[in-house]
Design an enzyme around this catalytic site. Sequence first.
Site, PDB file in Angstrom:
ATOM      1  N   HIS A  75     -81.432  18.216 -74.942  1.00  0.00           N
ATOM      2  CA  HIS A  75     -81.195  19.235 -73.920  1.00  0.00           C
ATOM      3  C   HIS A  75     -80.177  18.788 -72.884  1.00  0.00           C
ATOM      4  CE1 HIS A  75     -83.614  16.987 -71.006  1.00  0.00           C
ATOM      5  NE2 HIS A  75     -84.473  16.775 -71.972  1.00  0.00           N
ATOM      6  N   THR A  98     -84.810  20.634 -61.226  1.00  0.00           N
ATOM      7  CA  THR A  98     -84.571  21.887 -61.942  1.00  0.00           C
ATOM      8  C   THR A  98     -85.177  21.849 -63.345  1.00  0.00           C
ATOM      9  OG1 THR A  98     -82.430  21.197 -62.828  1.00  0.00           O
ATOM     10  CG2 THR A  98     -82.433  22.258 -60.655  1.00  0.00           C
ATOM     11  N   THR A  99     -85.926  20.805 -63.638  1.00  0.00           N
ATOM     12  CA  THR A  99     -86.669  20.712 -64.896  1.00  0.00           C
ATOM     13  C   THR A  99     -88.129  20.402 -64.550  1.00  0.00           C
ATOM     14  OG1 THR A  99     -86.023  18.382 -65.038  1.00  0.00           O
ATOM     15  CG2 THR A  99     -84.719  19.960 -66.324  1.00  0.00           C
ATOM     16  N   HIS A 141     -75.441  15.859 -62.358  1.00  0.00           N
ATOM     17  CA  HIS A 141     -76.466  15.502 -61.375  1.00  0.00           C
ATOM     18  C   HIS A 141     -76.661  13.990 -61.358  1.00  0.00           C
ATOM     19  CE1 HIS A 141     -78.438  19.742 -61.681  1.00  0.00           C
ATOM     20  NE2 HIS A 141     -77.404  19.716 -60.876  1.00  0.00           N
ATOM     21  N   HIS A 168     -75.194  19.531 -66.932  1.00  0.00           N
ATOM     22  CA  HIS A 168     -75.658  20.885 -67.262  1.00  0.00           C
ATOM     23  C   HIS A 168     -74.450  21.743 -67.627  1.00  0.00           C
ATOM     24  CE1 HIS A 168     -79.813  20.420 -65.712  1.00  0.00           C
ATOM     25  NE2 HIS A 168     -79.246  19.532 -64.914  1.00  0.00           N
ATOM     26  N   HIS A 211     -76.743  13.036 -65.402  1.00  0.00           N
ATOM     27  CA  HIS A 211     -76.762  13.893 -66.591  1.00  0.00           C
ATOM     28  C   HIS A 211     -75.988  15.178 -66.301  1.00  0.00           C
ATOM     29  CE1 HIS A 211     -80.258  15.170 -64.179  1.00  0.00           C
ATOM     30  NE2 HIS A 211     -79.850  16.383 -64.536  1.00  0.00           N
TER      31      HIS A 211
HETATM   32 ZN   LIG Z   1     -80.058  18.180 -63.649  1.00  0.00          ZN
END
Ligand SMILES: [Zn+2]
Length: 255
Positions: A95, A206-207, A139, A122, A120
Site C-alpha cells: 500500500h 491517516t492510516t 510523509h 501517497h 513514505h
Molecule cells: Zn502517510
Amino acid sequence: MWLLLNGCSIDSSEDSGQRVTSVDTTPNDSMDIPYNAQPKVPKIDNMKLHNSEVAYCLTHHRQSPINLNTPGKKAAHTLTFNYVSSHEVVKNLGHTVELEYDKGSSAVFDDKTYQLIQFHFHTPSEHRIDAERYPMEAHLVHQAADSTFLVISLLFEEKKENTFLKSFINDIPKTAGDSTEKSQEIDLTKFFPSDQRFYTYSGSLTTPPYTEGVRWVIFKQPVSCSKAQLDIFKKTEGFNARKLQPMNLRKLEEF
Ligand SMILES: [Zn+2]
C-alpha cells in the site's frame, strides 16, 4: 468502526492527481483506506450504533488529512532539523513505498524533539491546498519520547526529475512485502524545498488506528519530480490517499 467513521466525516471526490476546483462534501467512505487495514464492521443494534456514532463524532474531530484553506493564522513556531544520512532500506509494503531511517536524526518543533523513524509516499496527495490536489505527497514520520508524532509533509508537482528520489527509486522492490537494503547512504536534507515556510495544524495519522495528537507540518513550496518517477510510485502503491476529513474547530496556522 468502519460504519462509525462514515457517520461524521466528509468525503471528497477521488481524482487521479488532477487539479480540482472544489471540495466535494458528498459522504462516501468507499475510497478511504484502500488496503487491508480496515476494521471489521461490528454487529450491534441500531440504537447502540447511533450512540456509538455520536460518541465517535464527539471524540474524533481532529482527523487528517484536511483541505488547507489558506491563508492560515500567522503564528510564531520554531522548526529545526538535526538530520544525518542513513543507510538505505526501501520497502514495498503493497500500500506504500516506505524507507526506514537510521536512528540519530531528529526534528525540533517548538522545543519538543521528535526522532525520525521512516518516510513514505501517497499517490495522489492526501492534503490539499485550497482544494488543489497534488500528484504525490511524502510523509516524514517522527515520534517524541512521549509517543506523540510529528509528520513533515512534502507535496510534489510534476516537473523535472527529483535527484533525491533518483538515489533509491530503482531499488524499490517489484513485489509487495519485499525490501531492499544497501550500504549506500541517503540524505533527507537534500529532499527539502529551498523555501521551508510551512502550514501547521493538529491532526491524526491517516492510516489505522488514526491516532490523534499528531503535529502536521506541510511545506508550502512543492518539490518536483518527473512523470516517469511518479509513474513508478503510482504503479507500486496504487491509490493510497485517505479521504479529506472535516476541519471542525481547528485553526490552520502558517509560518
Ligand atoms: Zn502517510
